[in-house]
Design a protein around this motif. Structure first.
Motif, PDB file in Angstrom:
ATOM      1  N   LEU A   1       0.831  -1.202   0.000  1.00  0.00           N
ATOM      2  CA  LEU A   1       0.000   0.000   0.000  1.00  0.00           C
ATOM      3  C   LEU A   1       0.866   1.252   0.000  1.00  0.00           C
ATOM      4  CD1 LEU A   1      -2.794  -1.018   2.543  1.00  0.00           C
ATOM      5  CD2 LEU A   1      -3.090  -0.636   0.092  1.00  0.00           C
ATOM      6  N   GLU A   2       1.920   1.264   0.806  1.00  0.00           N
ATOM      7  CA  GLU A   2       2.800   2.425   0.875  1.00  0.00           C
ATOM      8  C   GLU A   2       3.559   2.615  -0.443  1.00  0.00           C
ATOM      9  OE1 GLU A   2       4.799   1.081   4.305  1.00  0.00           O
ATOM     10  OE2 GLU A   2       3.502   2.153   5.701  1.00  0.00           O
ATOM     11  N   TYR A   3       3.935   1.514  -1.071  1.00  0.00           N
ATOM     12  CA  TYR A   3       4.604   1.561  -2.375  1.00  0.00           C
ATOM     13  C   TYR A   3       3.698   2.243  -3.409  1.00  0.00           C
ATOM     14  CZ  TYR A   3       6.989  -0.313  -6.545  1.00  0.00           C
ATOM     15  OH  TYR A   3       7.642  -0.450  -7.742  1.00  0.00           O
ATOM     16  N   SER A   4       2.416   1.925  -3.357  1.00  0.00           N
ATOM     17  CA  SER A   4       1.465   2.511  -4.299  1.00  0.00           C
ATOM     18  C   SER A   4       1.091   3.945  -3.920  1.00  0.00           C
ATOM     19  CB  SER A   4       0.203   1.643  -4.377  1.00  0.00           C
ATOM     20  OG  SER A   4       0.490   0.391  -4.965  1.00  0.00           O
ATOM     21  N   ILE A   5       0.978   4.216  -2.616  1.00  0.00           N
ATOM     22  CA  ILE A   5       0.698   5.582  -2.172  1.00  0.00           C
ATOM     23  C   ILE A   5       1.790   6.528  -2.656  1.00  0.00           C
ATOM     24  CG2 ILE A   5       0.592   7.079  -0.135  1.00  0.00           C
ATOM     25  CD1 ILE A   5      -0.783   4.715   1.325  1.00  0.00           C
ATOM     26  N   ALA A   6       3.049   6.098  -2.538  1.00  0.00           N
ATOM     27  CA  ALA A   6       4.172   6.932  -2.971  1.00  0.00           C
ATOM     28  C   ALA A   6       4.085   7.220  -4.470  1.00  0.00           C
ATOM     29  CB  ALA A   6       5.493   6.239  -2.641  1.00  0.00           C
ATOM     30  N   TYR A   7       3.721   6.194  -5.256  1.00  0.00           N
ATOM     31  CA  TYR A   7       3.597   6.410  -6.701  1.00  0.00           C
ATOM     32  C   TYR A   7       2.498   7.415  -7.025  1.00  0.00           C
ATOM     33  CZ  TYR A   7       1.596   5.822 -11.289  1.00  0.00           C
ATOM     34  OH  TYR A   7       1.033   6.091 -12.519  1.00  0.00           O
ATOM     35  N   PHE A   8       1.321   7.231  -6.445  1.00  0.00           N
ATOM     36  CA  PHE A   8       0.215   8.135  -6.768  1.00  0.00           C
ATOM     37  C   PHE A   8       0.476   9.554  -6.270  1.00  0.00           C
ATOM     38  CE2 PHE A   8      -2.109   4.163  -7.492  1.00  0.00           C
ATOM     39  CZ  PHE A   8      -2.758   4.488  -8.683  1.00  0.00           C
ATOM     40  N   LEU A   9       1.180   9.690  -5.169  1.00  0.00           N
ATOM     41  CA  LEU A   9       1.570  11.028  -4.708  1.00  0.00           C
ATOM     42  C   LEU A   9       2.503  11.686  -5.713  1.00  0.00           C
ATOM     43  CD1 LEU A   9       2.181  10.535  -0.875  1.00  0.00           C
ATOM     44  CD2 LEU A   9       0.430  11.973  -1.933  1.00  0.00           C
ATOM     45  N   MET A  10       3.499  10.929  -6.185  1.00  0.00           N
ATOM     46  CA  MET A  10       4.448  11.473  -7.155  1.00  0.00           C
ATOM     47  C   MET A  10       3.752  11.832  -8.463  1.00  0.00           C
ATOM     48  SD  MET A  10       7.549  12.351  -7.826  1.00  0.00           S
ATOM     49  CE  MET A  10       7.177  13.524  -9.125  1.00  0.00           C
ATOM     50  N   ASP A  11       2.882  10.975  -8.942  1.00  0.00           N
ATOM     51  CA  ASP A  11       2.186  11.256 -10.197  1.00  0.00           C
ATOM     52  C   ASP A  11       1.194  12.397 -10.028  1.00  0.00           C
ATOM     53  OD1 ASP A  11       2.340  10.312 -12.899  1.00  0.00           O
ATOM     54  OD2 ASP A  11       0.265   9.622 -12.727  1.00  0.00           O
ATOM     55  N   LEU A  12       0.632  12.534  -8.826  1.00  0.00           N
ATOM     56  CA  LEU A  12      -0.250  13.672  -8.548  1.00  0.00           C
ATOM     57  C   LEU A  12       0.525  14.982  -8.625  1.00  0.00           C
ATOM     58  CD1 LEU A  12      -2.999  14.811  -7.652  1.00  0.00           C
ATOM     59  CD2 LEU A  12      -2.286  14.416  -5.282  1.00  0.00           C
ATOM     60  N   VAL A  13       1.730  15.004  -8.079  1.00  0.00           N
ATOM     61  CA  VAL A  13       2.586  16.188  -8.183  1.00  0.00           C
ATOM     62  C   VAL A  13       2.862  16.507  -9.644  1.00  0.00           C
ATOM     63  CG1 VAL A  13       4.894  17.107  -7.697  1.00  0.00           C
ATOM     64  CG2 VAL A  13       3.657  15.849  -5.928  1.00  0.00           C
ATOM     65  N   HIS A  14       3.116  15.470 -10.420  1.00  0.00           N
ATOM     66  CA  HIS A  14       3.342  15.637 -11.863  1.00  0.00           C
ATOM     67  C   HIS A  14       2.158  16.333 -12.531  1.00  0.00           C
ATOM     68  CE1 HIS A  14       3.333  14.382 -16.108  1.00  0.00           C
ATOM     69  NE2 HIS A  14       2.206  13.738 -15.852  1.00  0.00           N
ATOM     70  N   TYR A  15       0.947  15.881 -12.234  1.00  0.00           N
ATOM     71  CA  TYR A  15      -0.237  16.483 -12.856  1.00  0.00           C
ATOM     72  C   TYR A  15      -0.482  17.904 -12.356  1.00  0.00           C
ATOM     73  CZ  TYR A  15      -1.840  12.471 -15.497  1.00  0.00           C
ATOM     74  OH  TYR A  15      -1.942  11.465 -16.434  1.00  0.00           O
ATOM     75  N   LEU A  16      -0.253  18.145 -11.086  1.00  0.00           N
ATOM     76  CA  LEU A  16      -0.477  19.485 -10.533  1.00  0.00           C
ATOM     77  C   LEU A  16       0.496  20.501 -11.136  1.00  0.00           C
ATOM     78  CD1 LEU A  16      -1.085  18.641  -6.769  1.00  0.00           C
ATOM     79  CD2 LEU A  16      -2.780  19.357  -8.460  1.00  0.00           C
ATOM     80  N   ILE A  17       1.684  20.067 -11.496  1.00  0.00           N
ATOM     81  CA  ILE A  17       2.685  20.975 -12.070  1.00  0.00           C
ATOM     82  C   ILE A  17       2.472  21.174 -13.565  1.00  0.00           C
ATOM     83  CG2 ILE A  17       5.139  21.267 -12.589  1.00  0.00           C
ATOM     84  CD1 ILE A  17       5.763  19.899  -9.938  1.00  0.00           C
ATOM     85  N   PHE A  18       2.314  20.078 -14.296  1.00  0.00           N
ATOM     86  CA  PHE A  18       2.292  20.156 -15.757  1.00  0.00           C
ATOM     87  C   PHE A  18       0.880  20.177 -16.358  1.00  0.00           C
ATOM     88  CE2 PHE A  18       6.491  18.275 -14.916  1.00  0.00           C
ATOM     89  CZ  PHE A  18       7.287  19.168 -15.618  1.00  0.00           C
TER      90      PHE A  18
END
Length: 251
Positions: free
Chosen positions: A83-100
């Protein structure tokens, strides 16, 4: 032979740092020769590749190794790790979408909803990871094909090989995605709903939590079905145009 997994007291920051490093490496090194407008999406595909297929195997391992596995059984340490492995991914990809892509409300909403499910399962109720990880495995089983298809799609207009890969991958990817999101996913969500609605899990998973889980997943699957339906329609139109051109050429 039993596989031993490393134990971390707080692996979430570590996983997020690894995804961040991979994203930056993809953006500034792997895809440095790509057009600037294509590099963010390509970098997102790289971290998705790093998450998707491994998540399927890790989730499967975490479920199978749980002797008390049930839709409301306590989370095991390995299940929490996944779960933590996936939470980290979705957090990182969320940052990607919020920026770009800050106006892409569909994907941003999807990531926020997914994070809600994972976070409540991991840090609020500490139960139900088996159900959530099955959904994770179903969602990510198409990840490899989808990301390769996305990368090929980004360059298909200016790279002949990319166009060939895109044409080759499209039908099998659409078919696999349709089976998983259109049939297996809804069937499993139905099983979840029936189980939780019976009230057997209310003592460990509050009703508002499991109702939220089922609602979020139902909406996500509905959007996925609409998305792949549009892809099938587009593919049909493209193939129809090709056939019509070939007929006109022969005449």
């Amino acid at each position: 032979m039993d596989i031993k997994f490393p134990s971390f007291s707080n692996p979430l920051p570590l996983f997020f740092t690894l995804y961040l490093f991979l994203y930056l490496n993809a953006y500034f090194v792997i895809f440095r020769a790509w057009a600037r407008k294509l590099r963010p999406e390509a970098s997102s595909c790289i971290i998705s590749l790093a998450h998707g297929t491994p998540a399927v195997f890790l989730a499967s391992r975490a479920i199978i190794s749980d002797p008390t596995r049930d839709f409301h059984s306590p989370n095991t340490p390995l299940q929490n790790l996944v779960l933590e492995y996936s939470i980290a991914y979705f957090l990182m990809d969320l940052v990607h979408y919020l920026i770009f892509f800050p106006t892409d409300f569909l994907f941003i909403s999807h990531h926020l909803a997914t994070l809600f499910v994972f976070l409540t399962c991991r840090y609020l109720v500490y139960h139900g990871a088996v159900a959530i990880l099955v959904l994770l495995a179903l969602a990510e089983v198409t990840s490899l094909c989808q990301n390769l298809w996305t990368l090929a799609s980004a360059r298909r207009w200016d790279v002949e090989f990319a166009a060939k890969v895109y044409d080759l991958l499209s039908p099998p990817f659409y078919a696999l995605y349709t089976v998983v999101r259109g049939f297996l996913g809804p069937y499993f969500v139905y099983r979840m709903f029936v189980f939780y609605a019976s009230g057997v899990a209310d003592s460990v998973i509050p009703k508002w939590v499991w109702v939220s889980w089922v609602f979020v997943v139902f909406v996500a699957i509905s959007v996925s079905v609409m998305w792949v339906s549009n892809l099938w329609i587009e593919l049909y139109r493209e193939r129809k145009k090709i056939v019509e051109k070939e007929v006109r050429y022969k005449l």
